[in-house]
Motif scaffolding. Structure first.
Motif, short mmCIF file in Angstrom:
data_model
loop_
_atom_site.label_atom_id
_atom_site.label_comp_id
_atom_site.label_asym_id
_atom_site.label_seq_id
_atom_site.Cartn_x
_atom_site.Cartn_y
_atom_site.Cartn_z
N UNK A 237 4.86 8.11 3.05
CA UNK A 237 4.21 7.60 1.85
C UNK A 237 4.09 6.08 1.92
N UNK A 238 4.98 5.42 2.64
CA UNK A 238 4.92 3.97 2.87
C UNK A 238 5.87 3.64 4.01
N UNK B 194 0.83 -1.20 0.00
CA UNK B 194 0.00 0.00 0.00
C UNK B 194 0.87 1.26 0.00
N UNK B 195 0.53 2.17 -0.90
CA UNK B 195 1.27 3.43 -1.03
C UNK B 195 0.30 4.57 -0.79
N UNK B 196 0.72 5.53 0.01
CA UNK B 196 -0.12 6.68 0.30
C UNK B 196 -0.36 7.55 -0.92
N UNK B 197 -1.43 8.32 -0.87
CA UNK B 197 -1.78 9.20 -1.99
C UNK B 197 -0.79 10.35 -2.11
N UNK C 49 8.10 6.74 -5.32
CA UNK C 49 8.93 7.78 -5.93
C UNK C 49 8.11 8.65 -6.89
N UNK C 50 7.09 8.05 -7.53
CA UNK C 50 6.24 8.83 -8.42
C UNK C 50 5.44 9.88 -7.63
N UNK C 51 4.91 9.46 -6.48
CA UNK C 51 4.17 10.42 -5.65
C UNK C 51 5.10 11.50 -5.10
N UNK C 52 6.27 11.09 -4.65
CA UNK C 52 7.19 12.04 -4.02
C UNK C 52 7.81 13.01 -5.04
N UNK C 53 8.04 12.55 -6.29
CA UNK C 53 8.65 13.45 -7.27
C UNK C 53 7.67 14.56 -7.65
N UNK C 54 6.38 14.26 -7.69
CA UNK C 54 5.40 15.30 -8.00
C UNK C 54 5.30 16.29 -6.83
N UNK D 52 6.63 16.67 3.11
CA UNK D 52 5.59 16.64 2.09
C UNK D 52 4.73 17.91 2.15
N UNK D 53 4.03 18.26 1.08
CA UNK D 53 3.21 19.47 1.09
C UNK D 53 2.17 19.52 2.21
N UNK D 54 1.79 18.35 2.71
CA UNK D 54 0.81 18.33 3.81
C UNK D 54 1.48 18.41 5.18
N UNK D 55 2.80 18.57 5.21
CA UNK D 55 3.52 18.71 6.48
C UNK D 55 4.07 17.41 7.03
N UNK D 56 3.70 16.28 6.44
CA UNK D 56 4.20 14.97 6.92
C UNK D 56 5.61 14.74 6.40
N UNK D 57 6.31 13.81 7.04
CA UNK D 57 7.67 13.49 6.62
C UNK D 57 7.64 12.59 5.39
#
Length: 262
Positions: free
Chosen positions: A201-202, A131-134, A177-182, A192-197
């Motif tokens: 993401x996983x 499972x990968x986070x949005x 990596x696809x989520x994080x690169x965007x 992350x843009x939402x303030x999380x580390x």
């Protein structure tokens, strides 16, 4: 001519020779302090002929003198890998609770045999599907899979030189990596843009993250990561054996993320 006349003529000749000799020994006047040095010895005819063949050297114009600096005063550059323009960022490992309340069993002789590799995992057991986070940021652009493959191969060249097993491509780590690169197009750091580390993401499988932007080639990207202590530690780790890489092009710039797992 009688004898007295002959003697008189001889005497006049001797006196004339004496006067001529005395005049020849008198130094030339008007030479200043170095009158004694004005006498020039006779020159050998052979030497005179050689001197005529040697062109006269003009005195050097001091305004045309070229100064050469010492090589150790010049800036030193890397002739092999010149530093390209770009930026990298390496995530520090997350601080997680690694205490295991279950006692570690004592290995037996049967445990020495190498277990069969699970075809549904990569590396040291990272599942191919997890499972990968949005993604928390919508970015417009395109994915460059060819450059991502080149980065993957360049990393494994370094690992081969270090006598390490090659990394294995993991599909779910690539989703990470696809989520994080965007997200990195909005926040080029490991928050992350939402303030999380970054690792949220996983959390169970996303163990290391390397960012880069504005590098034009795969080799320049990997060299830049390898030139940082933490990046080299991650890419040459014997424990991190799975990887996902995404190259994202947005607004004419390259954003690159490599995520590693066990």
């Amino acid at each position: 001519m009688n004898k007295e006349q002959k003697n008189f003529k001889t005497s006049r000749t001797i006196r004339a020779l004496a006067v001529f000799t005395a005049m020849a020994l008198i130094p030339l006047s008007g030479c200043g302090e170095n009158d004694a040095a004005a006498t020039v010895p006779a020159q050998d005819p052979a030497q005179s002929a050689v001197a005529e063949l040697i062109p006269e050297v003009e005195p050097e114009d001091s305004s045309r003198v070229i100064q050469i600096e010492r090589s150790d005063s010049l800036p030193i550059s890397n002739p092999v890998n010149p530093t390209p323009t770009g930026t990298v960022s390496i995530a520090e490992p997350p601080v997680l609770d690694t205490k295991d309340p279950t006692p570690t069993p004592t290995p037996s002789a049967e445990d020495d045999a190498a277990p069969e590799k699970d075809p549904n995992t990569t590396g040291n057991g990272t599942p191919i599907i997890f499972s990968v986070g949005d993604c928390t940021y919508i970015a417009l652009g395109s994915v460059d899979k060819a450059m991502a493959t080149e980065i993957f191969n360049a990393i494994n060249v370094y690992r081969t030189r270090a006598n390490l097993p090659p990394l294995e491509a993991n599909m779910s780590l690539e989703f990470c990596s696809d989520a994080r690169v965007r997200e990195s197009t909005a926040c080029f750091n490991h928050t992350r843009p939402n303030g999380a580390m970054w690792y949220t993401v996983a959390p169970a499988y996303y163990k290391a993250e390397l960012l880069a932007k504005d590098y034009g080639t795969a080799q320049d990207t990997v060299d830049a990561w390898m030139n940082t202590a933490t990046g080299r530690q991650y890419l040459l780790s014997p424990d991190l054996l799975s990887i996902g890489i995404t190259v994202f092009k947005s607004d004419g710039r390259n954003f690159i993320v490599a995520g590693l797992g066990d």
